[in-house]
Design an enzyme around this catalytic site. Structure first.
Site, PDB file in Angstrom:
ATOM      1  N   THR A   1      -8.911   6.057  -2.005  1.00 18.58           N
ATOM      2  CA  THR A   1     -10.209   5.651  -2.129  1.00 18.58           C
ATOM      3  C   THR A   1     -11.317   6.739  -2.042  1.00 18.58           C
ATOM      4  O   THR A   1     -12.535   6.737  -2.245  1.00 18.58           O
ATOM      5  CB  THR A   1     -10.740   4.311  -1.127  1.00 18.58           C
ATOM      6  OG1 THR A   1     -10.311   4.872   0.144  1.00 18.58           O
ATOM      7  CG2 THR A   1     -10.040   3.155  -1.599  1.00 18.58           C
TER       8      THR A   1
ATOM      9  N   HIS B   1       0.788  -1.099  -0.026  1.00 16.33           N
ATOM     10  CA  HIS B   1       0.127  -0.012   0.097  1.00 16.33           C
ATOM     11  C   HIS B   1       0.842   1.492   0.229  1.00 16.33           C
ATOM     12  O   HIS B   1       0.246   2.421   0.003  1.00 16.33           O
ATOM     13  CB  HIS B   1      -0.927  -0.074   1.288  1.00 16.33           C
ATOM     14  CG  HIS B   1      -2.235  -0.556   1.165  1.00 16.33           C
ATOM     15  ND1 HIS B   1      -3.251  -0.456   0.415  1.00 16.33           N
ATOM     16  CD2 HIS B   1      -2.081  -2.245   1.378  1.00 16.33           C
ATOM     17  CE1 HIS B   1      -4.246  -1.634   0.405  1.00 16.33           C
ATOM     18  NE2 HIS B   1      -3.631  -2.641   1.234  1.00 16.33           N
TER      19      HIS B   1
ATOM     20  N   LYS C   1      -8.479  13.376   4.456  1.00 14.22           N
ATOM     21  CA  LYS C   1      -7.428  12.413   4.429  1.00 14.22           C
ATOM     22  C   LYS C   1      -6.755  12.355   5.543  1.00 14.22           C
ATOM     23  O   LYS C   1      -6.807  13.522   6.400  1.00 14.22           O
ATOM     24  CB  LYS C   1      -6.368  12.905   3.265  1.00 14.22           C
ATOM     25  CG  LYS C   1      -6.820  12.933   1.890  1.00 14.22           C
ATOM     26  CD  LYS C   1      -6.127  12.111   0.876  1.00 14.22           C
ATOM     27  CE  LYS C   1      -6.628  12.154  -0.340  1.00 14.22           C
ATOM     28  NZ  LYS C   1      -6.871  10.933  -1.181  1.00 14.22           N
ATOM     29  N   ARG C   2      -6.099  11.206   6.008  1.00 11.68           N
ATOM     30  CA  ARG C   2      -5.299  11.375   7.303  1.00 11.68           C
ATOM     31  C   ARG C   2      -4.016  12.599   6.875  1.00 11.68           C
ATOM     32  O   ARG C   2      -3.838  12.739   5.839  1.00 11.68           O
ATOM     33  CB  ARG C   2      -4.545  10.116   7.731  1.00 11.68           C
ATOM     34  CG  ARG C   2      -3.774   9.432   6.644  1.00 11.68           C
ATOM     35  CD  ARG C   2      -3.238   8.126   7.160  1.00 11.68           C
ATOM     36  NE  ARG C   2      -2.417   7.620   6.096  1.00 11.68           N
ATOM     37  CZ  ARG C   2      -1.124   7.531   5.934  1.00 11.68           C
ATOM     38  NH1 ARG C   2      -0.376   8.562   6.863  1.00 11.68           N
ATOM     39  NH2 ARG C   2      -0.408   7.135   5.096  1.00 11.68           N
TER      40      ARG C   2
ATOM     41  N   LYS D   1     -15.108   7.727  -3.677  1.00 12.65           N
ATOM     42  CA  LYS D   1     -16.273   8.376  -3.046  1.00 12.65           C
ATOM     43  C   LYS D   1     -17.074   9.536  -3.624  1.00 12.65           C
ATOM     44  O   LYS D   1     -17.919   9.551  -3.835  1.00 12.65           O
ATOM     45  CB  LYS D   1     -16.186   8.084  -1.763  1.00 12.65           C
ATOM     46  CG  LYS D   1     -15.686   6.837  -1.041  1.00 12.65           C
ATOM     47  CD  LYS D   1     -15.299   6.801   0.488  1.00 12.65           C
ATOM     48  CE  LYS D   1     -14.573   5.457   0.625  1.00 12.65           C
ATOM     49  NZ  LYS D   1     -13.470   5.703   1.641  1.00 12.65           N
TER      50      LYS D   1
ATOM     51  N   LYS E   1       0.429  13.836   1.381  1.00 10.12           N
ATOM     52  CA  LYS E   1      -0.986  14.158   0.822  1.00 10.12           C
ATOM     53  C   LYS E   1      -1.307  15.689   0.571  1.00 10.12           C
ATOM     54  O   LYS E   1      -2.144  16.046   0.058  1.00 10.12           O
ATOM     55  CB  LYS E   1      -2.077  13.712   1.775  1.00 10.12           C
ATOM     56  CG  LYS E   1      -2.228  12.195   1.797  1.00 10.12           C
ATOM     57  CD  LYS E   1      -3.142  11.513   2.975  1.00 10.12           C
ATOM     58  CE  LYS E   1      -3.033  10.007   3.087  1.00 10.12           C
ATOM     59  NZ  LYS E   1      -3.359   9.311   1.681  1.00 10.12           N
TER      60      LYS E   1
END
Length: 809
Positions: free
Chosen positions: A652, A356, A544-545, A656, A550
Site C-alpha cells: 500500500t 495477505h 517497508k518493514r 501512497k 522486500k
C-alpha cells in the site's frame, strides 16, 4: 458538523476544570492536548450513539473486523479534519494562546500496529465510517506497541513504545462488556438429562477481557467506526490473599502479572516456546472476547441468536484471528446449544478471510500439542472440523491422498491456520489481481478447485483523504484549484487532472510543491537526527518493514555500486541523489538487523567525503511510523517497490507514493501490476523477473554464484561487502548472497541486479528533463483514485459482506 469558537473554548475549559482542576490560563500543553482529545472523543461518541440508534431501527447488518493490529496514526488531526472542525478548533485555541499544530506534535503515534496489515485495517475503518457502513474493529490494547526503534552506533535497539500517556485520552472504557476467557486445563464431557453433550473446564487459567472503545471518524460520513481494544487481567478470584498475608507478594500477584503479559507488546518474539505460547494466547483472547461480545450484543439488539448470519459479517484479516472458526463453533455449540450442523452453517455464512501472503513460512502454523494443551476444547473442535471436511473432500476427489494431506488442517504435528481459515469462511480474497491469481493457482489451488465460487480479488486501497488532503496540503490545494474538491468524496475524480499533463504552469507549480516539501523534510531530519540532507538531491525512498523478500538489500547493493563509481571518480558529473530508508526489523530477525547496520555504515562512510556526499547520500529514518510517513511520502520523488515478483501480496505504500506524485521503480509484483496497467508502461519504471520467470528459475535451478563469477559489477559490490564500510566487514551478507552454492540469494537480488541498475539509469536520465518528469508525476496522481480504500470497501460490502450503508436523514 458545525461549532462556534465559543462552544469549542467552553468545551475545552470544561474538560480542563473537570479532569485537571486547571484553567486555560495555567494549564500545561499536554493537559490542553488531552482536554481537546476528550472533547473530540465526546463529539464522536455522540455521533456514534445517533448512528447506532438509526442502525437498530433499520435492523441493519454490521461488519466486525478482526485483526491483530491497526496502525491508525495520530488521532487529533485526522478526526478534526474528518469532522470539518480543524479551523474552528485552531481559532479557539489561538484565542487562549495555544497553537493547534503544537498540540498535534504532542500526540504519540498509537502503538497498535506495525506494517501494511495494520495500516490497511486503519484505512478501511476510515472508509467504512466515511461511507456510512456499520463497522467495529477488534484488537488488543498493547501497552508498549511493537517497540520504539533507536539507532545506536548504527544498530537497531528496541525500547518500549510508551504511547498510552496521550493515547488514553481517546479511549472510552466499557466495563459493561467484560468477558471470561479460559486457557489451559482440561475439558470434561458430560451429558445433560436430555442427552446433549456438555463440556466443563477444570484447572487452567481464567482471564477477564475488558474493553476500551476508540472512535474513528470518516470525512463526510455520519457513521463512526469503533475500534474495541481488549485489555486482559486475571479473573477476580485469582488474587491469592493467603500468600499476600504471609508477605509473598510476587506469588500473590503472579496470575494477574501473567495475564497482563498478553497485552504488553505486539508480536512478541516467537523464536522460543514461551514466546510462541504468548502469541497463541494473544490470538485466542482477541478472538474469544470479540466473538463473545458480538454474540452478546446481537442477542441484546435482536432478541435472538437466530438472525445472526443475516445481521453479522465477521472478517478474519490474515491468519492471526483464524481461531475465530473453532471459537465461534464452540460458542454456538456449548453456550447456545446448537447442533453441529446448524453451528457450522452459521459459521460458514458469517466468517470471511483475507489472505495477505503467499510465502509458505508466513502462512501461520501452530504446534498441535501447544493448541491441545493451551486450548483443549478448541482442539477437539478443530479435529471434528477436519474429519468432516476430509470426508467431504474424499467424496469430491476420491483416492487422492496427496490432495487430502495438502488440504488437511493438520499435518506434520502442526495446525495450518490458512487452511482452517479457507475451510471455515464464506468468501476468501487476495489483495491484488496477481496475488489472487497466485492463491487460486498455487497456494490454495486444491481449495479453489473444490469451491471456486468462494474465491475473489479485492485489491487493497488507501485512505486518500489522509495521505493526500491531510499529509500534503500544498498538493491538495493545487488539485482543488484545478478540479474542485469532489475528489475528496470520489477519488476517481482525480482523473480530471490528466487534462493538465501538458500545462507548463501546472507542471511548474507541481515541481515547486515537491521542492518545498523536500525542504520541510530535510529540516525535519536535521532536527530529529542531526543529519544534513540536501533538498536539491533527488529523494529516492524505500519504506517497508525490514524483510528479505522486500529486498532492501537489493537497493543497498545498487547504492554500493554507485558509491564505488564515485569513489573512483569523485569529480564525475552526476545528478545528486539521496536514498532514504525507513523500516523496523523484528527484534529477533538478526539478518534484517544486519541490513540496517549496513545501511548506516554505508551512510557514515559516504559522509566522510564531502565530494561524494554532495552527489550521493543515504539516511536511515529512525523509528519509522505513520506520522513520519506523512512527512516523507509527500517529499519523495522515487518510490522503491522492489520485492521479488510473486512475493508481495499487494503493498500500500506504493499507492501512497503514487498519490503524492512519486514515480515508481519496481517489479511486476503485487499492486504494482495494476498500477502499471493504470498509468501505462511509459509512466512507471519496471524491471526484473516476472513471477512466472522466478518460478521457472527455481525449477531449472538458481545459482547465485554464477552472477558473481560472470558479472564484474556484481563481483565488485560483493567484494566491497567483504571489506566493509566504516571499519566494519559485512562478509556475512556477502556469504548470504553467494557462499552457499546450492541455496544462496534466496530472493534473487543478483538475478535482478543488472535489470535494476538499467531501470535506475533510465530513471536518472529522465530526471534531467523536469517537464517530462513532472508530466509523469501528474499522470500517476490522476490514476491513483482507483487505489482508494473507498473503492476497496465498496467491493467488500457488495461482494463479501452483503453490507448496506445506513443513511441518517
Amino acid at each position: 458538523m458545525e461549532m462556534t469558537v465559543k462552544q469549542v473554548r467552553d468545551t475545552i475549559a470544561g474538560k480542563l476544570s473537570r479532569y485537571y482542576g486547571a484553567s486555560v490560563k495555567n494549564a500545561e500543553t499536554e493537559q490542553v492536548y488531552k482536554a481537546v482529545a476528550m472533547s473530540v472523543r465526546d463529539i464522536l461518541m455522540e455521533r456514534k450513539a445517533k448512528f447506532n440508534a438509526v442502525l437498530r431501527k433499520a435492523g441493519g447488518k454490521r461488519v466486525y473486523y478482526l485483526c491483530m493490529e491497526f496502525l491508525i496514526g495520530r488521532n487529533l488531526r485526522n478526526n478534526l479534519s474528518n469532522l470539518g472542525l480543524e479551523d474552528v478548533f485552531q481559532k479557539a485555541l489561538a484565542a487562549d494562546g495555544f497553537d493547534l499544530s503544537a498540540l498535534y506534535e504532542t500526540e504519540a503515534d498509537p502503538g497498535l500496529g506495525n506494517g501494511g496489515l495494520g495500516r490497511l485495517a486503519a484505512c478501511f475503518m476510515d472508509s467504512l465510517a466515511a461511507l456510512n457502513y456499520p463497522a467495529m474493529g477488534f484488537t488488543l490494547r498493547y501497552e508498549y506497541g511493537l517497540f520504539k526503534q533507536r539507532i545506536v552506533d548504527g544498530r537497531q535497539v528496541e525500547l518500549p513504545d510508551e504511547w498510552m500517556d496521550t493515547g488514553e485520552a481517546w479511549m472510552a472504557p466499557r466495563n459493561d462488556r467484560t468477558f471470561k476467557v479460559h486457557l489451559g486445563g482440561e475439558v470434561a464431557e458430560t451429558r445433560t438429562e436430555d442427552g446433549r453433550l456438555q463440556f466443563e473446564y477444570t484447572g487452567g487459567t481464567e482471564l477477564e477481557a475488558f474493553p476500551y472503545d476508540l472512535m474513528l471518524s470518516g470525512e463526510g460520513g455520519d457513521a463512526v467506526s469503533v475500534l474495541r481494544l481488549w485489555g486482559v487481567r486475571a479473573a477476580s478470584n485469582a488474587f491469592d490473599m493467603m500468600r499476600f498475608t504471609h508477605g509473598d507478594y510476587a506469588a500473590a500477584l503472579l496470575r494477574d502479572t501473567e495475564a497482563q503479559l498478553l497485552t504488553k507488546v505486539l508480536y512478541p518474539s516467537d523464536d522460543h516456546d514461551v514466546g510462541r505460547t504468548l502469541r497463541l494466547s494473544q490470538q485466542y483472547v482477541l478472538v474469544s472476547a470479540s466473538l463473545q461480545n458480538i454474540l452478546k450484543e446481537h442477542v441484546l439488539y435482536f432478541g435472538s441468536i437466530e438472525s445472526l448470519p443475516d445481521k453479522t459479517a465477521i472478517h478474519i484479516n490474515d491468519t492471526h484471528p483464524a481461531l475465530a472458526v473453532p471459537e465461534l463453533m464452540r460458542l454456538l455449540l456449548d453456550e447456545h446449544g446448537f447442533s453441529w450442523e446448524k453451528a457450522w452453517d452459521f459459521t460458514t455464512r458469517i466468517l470471511n478471510y483475507t489472505n495477505h501472503t503467499v510465502m509458505a513460512e508466513a502462512l501461520e502454523k501452530w504446534s498441535e500439542e501447544l493448541i491441545k494443551t493451551r486450548l483443549p476444547r478448541v482442539h477437539m473442535i478443530l479435529r471434528e472440523i477436519n474429519n468432516r471436511f476430509l470426508r467431504e473432500e474424499w467424496e469430491r476427489f476420491p483416492n487422492d491422498l496427496a490432495r487430502q494431506e495438502r488440504m488437511s488442517i493438520f499435518g506434520q504435528g502442526q495446525v495450518r491456520m490458512a487452511n482452517l481459515s479457507v475451510i471455515g469462511s464464506r468468501r476468501v480474497n487476495g489483495v491484488s489481481a496477481l496475488h489472487s491469481d497466485i492463491i487460486k493457482n498455487s497456494v490454495f489451488r486444491d481449495f479453489y478447485e473444490m469451491t471456486p465460487d468462494k474465491f475473489l480479488n479485492v485489491t487493497n486501497g488507501i485512505a486518500h483523504r489522509r495521505w493526500l488532503c491531510q499529509a500534503n496540503p500544498r498538493l491538495n490545494g493545487l488539485i482543488t484549484d484545478l478540479i474542485g474538491d469532489g475528489f475528496r468524496r470520489d477519488a476517481s475524480e482525480l482523473k480530471k487532472l490528466a487534462k493538465f499533463q501538458n500545462d507548463k504552469n501546472v507542471l511548474k507549480e507541481l515541481a515547486g510543491i515537491k521542492a518545498r516539501n523536500k525542504i520541510d523534510f530535510a529540516d525535519f531530519v536535521k532536527h530529529e537526527q542531526g543529519f544534513t540532507l540536501n533538498p536539491d538531491a533527488r529523494f529516492d525512498t524505500q519504506i517497508k518493514r525490514l524483510h528479505e523478500y522486500k529486498r532492501q538489500l537489493l537497493n543497498v547493493l545498487k547504492i554500493i555500486s554507485l558509491y564505488l563509481d564515485l569513489r573512483d571518480k569523485p569529480d564525475a558529473d552526476v545528478r545528486p541523489q539521496a536514498f532514504i530508508f525507513g523500516a523496523k526489523a523484528a527484534a529477533s530477525y538478526s539478518h534484517a538487523k544486519r541490513i540496517i547496520a549496513l545501511v548506516n555504515a554505508l551512510s557514515a562512510q559516504i559522509g566522510q567525503s564531502r565530494k561524494i556526499k554532495e552527489k550521493l547520500d543515504v539516511v536511515f529514518l529512525e523509528n519509522y511510523n505513520v506520522t513520519r510517513a506523512e512527512r516523507l511520502i509527500p517529499a519523495s520523488e522515487v518510490s522503491q517497490q522492489i520485492s521479488l515478483a510473486g512475493k508481495e501480496a499487494s503493498g500500500t505504500s506504493n499507492m501512497k507514493f503514487m498519490l503524492n506524485g512519486a514515480l515508481t521503480l519496481g517489479t511486476l509484483d503485487g499492486a504494482n501490476v495494476e498500477m502499471c496497467e493504470a498509468v501505462g508502461r511509459d509512466n512507471i519504471f519496471i524491471f526484473g523477473l516476472t513471477a512466472g520467470e522466478v518460478e521457472e528459475q527455481w525449477r531449472k535451478g538458481y545459482f547465485a554464484t554464477a552472477h558473481y563469477t560472470g558479472d564484474g559489477r556484481i563481483r565488485r559490490v560483493i567484494d566491497a561487502l567483504k571489506i566493509g564500510f566504516s571499519g566494519e566487514s559485512f562478509a556475512d551478507i556477502a556469504n548470504y548472497l553467494v557462499a552457499n552454492k546450492i541455496f544462496s540469494d534466496p530472493y534473487m537480488c543478483l538475478a535482478d541486479f543488472d535489470s535494476y541498475m538499467a531501470a535506475h539509469a533510465a530513471l536518472d536520465a529522465l530526471y534531467g528533463d523536469a517537464a517530462a518528469w513532472n508530466k509523469k508525476a501528474l499522470i500517476n496522481i490522476s490514476e491513483a483514485g482507483r487505489f482508494a480504500a473507498d473503492r476497496s470497501i465498496g467491493e467488500y460490502a457488495n461482494k463479501v459482506w452483503g453490507l448496506k450503508p445506513i443513511q441518517i436523514k
